[in-house]
Scaffold this active site. Structure first.
Site, PDB file in Angstrom:
ATOM      1  CD  GLU A  81      -2.938  -1.231   0.190  1.00 26.38           C
ATOM      2  OE1 GLU A  81      -3.022  -0.254  -0.574  1.00 26.38           O
ATOM      3  OE2 GLU A  81      -3.680  -2.223   0.101  1.00 26.38           O
ATOM      4  CD  GLU A  87      -4.014   1.943  -3.191  1.00 23.68           C
ATOM      5  OE1 GLU A  87      -4.098   1.163  -2.217  1.00 23.68           O
ATOM      6  OE2 GLU A  87      -4.335   1.618  -4.347  1.00 23.68           O
ATOM      7  CG  HIS A  90      -6.503   0.455   1.132  1.00 26.10           C
ATOM      8  ND1 HIS A  90      -6.531   0.107  -0.194  1.00 26.10           N
ATOM      9  CD2 HIS A  90      -7.764   0.808   1.453  1.00 26.10           C
ATOM     10  CE1 HIS A  90      -7.757   0.250  -0.661  1.00 26.10           C
ATOM     11  NE2 HIS A  90      -8.521   0.686   0.321  1.00 26.10           N
ATOM     12  CD  GLU A 128      -4.679  -0.594  -7.544  1.00 26.52           C
ATOM     13  OE1 GLU A 128      -5.226  -1.392  -6.753  1.00 26.52           O
ATOM     14  OE2 GLU A 128      -4.309   0.537  -7.201  1.00 26.52           O
ATOM     15  CG  HIS A 173      -8.168   1.131  -6.335  1.00 27.96           C
ATOM     16  ND1 HIS A 173      -7.349   1.086  -5.226  1.00 27.96           N
ATOM     17  CD2 HIS A 173      -9.251   1.837  -5.962  1.00 27.96           C
ATOM     18  CE1 HIS A 173      -7.925   1.737  -4.238  1.00 27.96           C
ATOM     19  NE2 HIS A 173      -9.073   2.205  -4.654  1.00 27.96           N
TER      20      HIS A 173
END
Lengths: 189, 82
Positions: free
Chosen positions: A35, A64, A67, A135, A168
């Site tokens: 991340e 992100e 996350h 991703e 994403h």
């Protein structure tokens, strides 16, 4: 600038004391496809991308970081009460020697984070394709961690994060389509 | 395409080639994920949505993008969930 909300994007609950899972989760904290790498990659590329997709990179980079905060919470919960002996049994003796139970941007194998994990080519298609790949790699990493984990509550949070990678990737693919379409459309100047 | 995606699985599999001299017992089937974002293209408007409460739990507002994952090597796993 950012506005901070003092809560996690999705609740993090850990049901078993298993510091080994913390070691695996470090891949998403300071790993090549983690991340931190994702957030820094998009946050930096957004300056030199066509303006119709700057907002997308900005929004995803921001998410992100949310996350990253979830992953940090997981690692913290899994290690905060672990004794040195438990950390050693989990393969985290080297981590303990360097950091005690402090979090650090290492990958699961203990390799520290490096900016060489990310790229900014300045070419919009090259950069967006890299973002799509990032991703998909993060999605795969979540899958491998879920495969190794038998903590149902932790897996619930990891499934949420994996789903966000899917979304994403979808949005980055749409960004590529937007840039391609612009080239095909007949414009009169 | 959307109606096909209902019966279509986002978990694919293959059997790795086997040599008589391979040291370990065969893992059998290897699984890999092909999530819905690979098929959707540019998302068309007006697709079905989850309720806000469900969307917050699942991680997406869009039903077409939801892809539940579970360890495919565990017994009884490997099937896609609705």
């Amino acid at each position: 600038m950012w506005i901070y909300e003092k809560k996690l994007q999705y609740p993090v609950k850990v049901s078993t004391c298993n510091p080994t899972l913390a070691k695996y989760l470090m891949e998403q904290y300071g790993g090549a496809d983690g991340e931190l790498a994702a957030a820094l990659r998009y946050m930096n590329q957004r300056y030199t991308i066509p303006d119709k997709v700057i907002g997308l990179l900005n929004d995803i980079a921001t998410e992100e970081f949310a996350h990253l905060e979830m992953i940090a919470t997981m690692i913290y919960k899994l290690t905060k009460d672990a004794t040195p002996q438990q950390l050693r049994d989990a393969g985290l003796a080297e981590h303990y020697v360097s950091h005690d139970s402090a979090l650090f941007y290492n990958n699961a194998a203990g390799v520290p984070f490096t900016a060489a994990y990310i790229q900014a080519k300045g070419d919009p298609i090259a950069d967006l394709y890299e973002d799509i790949a990032a991703e998909e790699k993060a999605r795969a990493t979540y899958q491998w961690i879920i495969d190794l984990s038998d903590d149902p509550d932790l897996n619930d949070s990891l499934r949420f994060l994996r789903e966000r990678e899917v979304v994403h990737s979808q949005r980055f693919r749409e960004a590529v389509e937007m840039l391609k379409e612009d080239q095909n459309r007949k414009k009169v100047f | 395409m959307n109606s096909q995606m209902q019966i279509f699985s986002h978990v694919k599999s293959y059997v790795p080639p086997r040599s008589p001299f391979d040291p370990c017992p065969p893992i059998g089937t290897k699984y890999y994920s092909t999530p819905p974002n690979l098929y959707l293209g540019f998302q068309p408007p007006g697709l079905p949505q989850f309720s806000p409460a469900d969307a917050l739990r699942k991680g997406t507002l869009w039903k077409v993008l939801y892809d539940y994952y579970d360890n495919p090597y565990r017994k009884g796993a490997g099937k896609t969930h609705g």
